[in-house]
Enzyme design. Sequence first.
Site, PDB file in Angstrom:
ATOM      1  N   ASN A   9       0.868  -1.180   0.000  1.00  0.00           N
ATOM      2  CA  ASN A   9       0.000   0.000   0.000  1.00  0.00           C
ATOM      3  C   ASN A   9       0.904   1.229   0.000  1.00  0.00           C
ATOM      4  OD1 ASN A   9      -1.792   2.048   0.468  1.00  0.00           O
ATOM      5  ND2 ASN A   9      -2.375   1.396   2.539  1.00  0.00           N
ATOM      6  N   TRP A  10       1.022   1.834  -1.179  1.00  0.00           N
ATOM      7  CA  TRP A  10       1.935   2.979  -1.298  1.00  0.00           C
ATOM      8  C   TRP A  10       1.347   4.271  -0.743  1.00  0.00           C
ATOM      9  CZ3 TRP A  10       4.574   2.637  -6.832  1.00  0.00           C
ATOM     10  CH2 TRP A  10       5.452   1.552  -6.835  1.00  0.00           C
ATOM     11  N   LYS A  11       0.072   4.228  -0.394  1.00  0.00           N
ATOM     12  CA  LYS A  11      -0.587   5.426   0.162  1.00  0.00           C
ATOM     13  C   LYS A  11      -0.362   6.629  -0.774  1.00  0.00           C
ATOM     14  CE  LYS A  11      -0.241   3.342   4.671  1.00  0.00           C
ATOM     15  NZ  LYS A  11      -0.236   3.511   6.109  1.00  0.00           N
ATOM     16  N   HIS A  93      -9.648   1.276   4.427  1.00  0.00           N
ATOM     17  CA  HIS A  93      -8.402   1.470   5.174  1.00  0.00           C
ATOM     18  C   HIS A  93      -8.659   2.454   6.325  1.00  0.00           C
ATOM     19  CE1 HIS A  93      -4.358   2.706   6.214  1.00  0.00           C
ATOM     20  NE2 HIS A  93      -3.963   1.574   5.678  1.00  0.00           N
ATOM     21  N   GLU A  95      -7.072   4.869   7.417  1.00  0.00           N
ATOM     22  CA  GLU A  95      -6.820   6.278   7.108  1.00  0.00           C
ATOM     23  C   GLU A  95      -8.022   6.889   6.383  1.00  0.00           C
ATOM     24  OE1 GLU A  95      -2.998   5.658   5.291  1.00  0.00           O
ATOM     25  OE2 GLU A  95      -2.159   5.226   7.269  1.00  0.00           O
ATOM     26  N   GLU A 167      -5.643  -4.753  10.532  1.00  0.00           N
ATOM     27  CA  GLU A 167      -4.637  -3.714  10.775  1.00  0.00           C
ATOM     28  C   GLU A 167      -5.000  -2.938  12.041  1.00  0.00           C
ATOM     29  OE1 GLU A 167      -2.498  -2.554   6.921  1.00  0.00           O
ATOM     30  OE2 GLU A 167      -4.338  -1.396   6.964  1.00  0.00           O
ATOM     31  N   GLY A 173       2.020   2.636  10.802  1.00  0.00           N
ATOM     32  CA  GLY A 173       2.978   3.725  10.664  1.00  0.00           C
ATOM     33  C   GLY A 173       3.634   4.144  11.966  1.00  0.00           C
ATOM     34  N   SER A 213       3.009  -1.643  10.405  1.00  0.00           N
ATOM     35  CA  SER A 213       4.459  -1.599  10.651  1.00  0.00           C
ATOM     36  C   SER A 213       5.165  -2.906  10.313  1.00  0.00           C
ATOM     37  CB  SER A 213       4.758  -1.173  12.101  1.00  0.00           C
ATOM     38  OG  SER A 213       4.277   0.136  12.335  1.00  0.00           O
ATOM     39  N   GLY A 234       2.749  -0.995   4.380  1.00  0.00           N
ATOM     40  CA  GLY A 234       2.738   0.423   4.036  1.00  0.00           C
ATOM     41  C   GLY A 234       4.145   0.950   3.828  1.00  0.00           C
ATOM     42  N   GLY A 235       4.695   1.565   4.854  1.00  0.00           N
ATOM     43  CA  GLY A 235       5.999   2.224   4.740  1.00  0.00           C
ATOM     44  C   GLY A 235       7.081   1.377   4.099  1.00  0.00           C
TER      45      GLY A 235
HETATM   46  P1  PGA Z   1       2.488   0.627   7.663  1.00  0.00           P
HETATM   47  O1  PGA Z   1       1.070   0.762   6.941  1.00  0.00           O
HETATM   48  O2  PGA Z   1       3.101  -0.651   7.195  1.00  0.00           O
HETATM   49  O3  PGA Z   1       3.259   1.841   7.230  1.00  0.00           O
HETATM   50  O4  PGA Z   1       2.231   0.609   9.133  1.00  0.00           O
HETATM   51  C1  PGA Z   1       0.261  -0.351   6.762  1.00  0.00           C
HETATM   52  C2  PGA Z   1      -1.045   0.071   6.145  1.00  0.00           C
HETATM   53  O5  PGA Z   1      -1.551   1.132   6.511  1.00  0.00           O
HETATM   54  O6  PGA Z   1      -1.601  -0.636   5.280  1.00  0.00           O
END
Ligand code: PGA
Length: 271
Positions: A9-11, A93, A95, A167, A173, A213, A234-235
Amino acid sequence: MRPVVIAANWKMHTTPADAGELAASIAAATRQPGVVRVICPPFLSLEAVRRAVAGEGVEVGAQNVHHEASGAYTGEIAAPMLAGLATWVILGHSERRRDAGETDAVVNRKLQRALASGLRPIVCVGEQLEDRDAGRAEAVVSAQVRGCLAGLDAESLLAGGLVIAYEPVWAIGTGRTASGADAAAMSAAIRAVLAEVGAGTLADAVPVLYGGSVTAANVGEFLVEPSIDGALVGGASLKPDEMAGIVARAAVTATARAVVEAASRPADGPA
Ligand code: PGA
């Protein structure tokens, strides 16, 4: 046998100018058998990523989709616009729940649209830290799954290839992760809800991913759990080296599952 899925997930990272190069690097660094690899870039980078990974066996996903197929929804993206660009979609998600006010009811409508449009859905659920501290994490997540799947039948969820990503919001994050055991317990709770919707078939068939994470260093703690079928990253998914480590570890799990599956088949029976 459930597939092992690693979804990136590149956001809100990358531009159409640099996304292709990053996707190509990740594809080249993650050529491992048996792992379903998905990259979900921002909408505007979908085409660049699709081109970059063509022929690599990497699949492409969107990070959201509108519940209507078209209409007066300024700034939104509809499923038909994704045709030829994405075959997966992340829904609900945390977010988007936080920033766009997406509720389980909204995610439910988006899920219906995704299933109707042939987009393979990754439905995200997860509790807040105060829910976990108060001992109600499983109740909260179970209610989310129920709400997101409300009114949908097992047949269409199976046909659409539903994936659920657990999640915990406090782990996204932050560098903090749930323990593998906690993630496995939550996966069991999620499968119990799936069993309500579609008896054993759905509960056994739906891949449940862990997200929050995830890195190459910690992904093994989750993949060692038989009820966890991969990760939503994500990150770390913006770093080819991290993705190489994550997918390499996922390939170990995929190979082990294939061996167990082969051993459990009757010797003379059909493959
Ligand atoms: P993260 O994000 O690995 O940066 O914690 C995961 C996600 O939000 O899908």
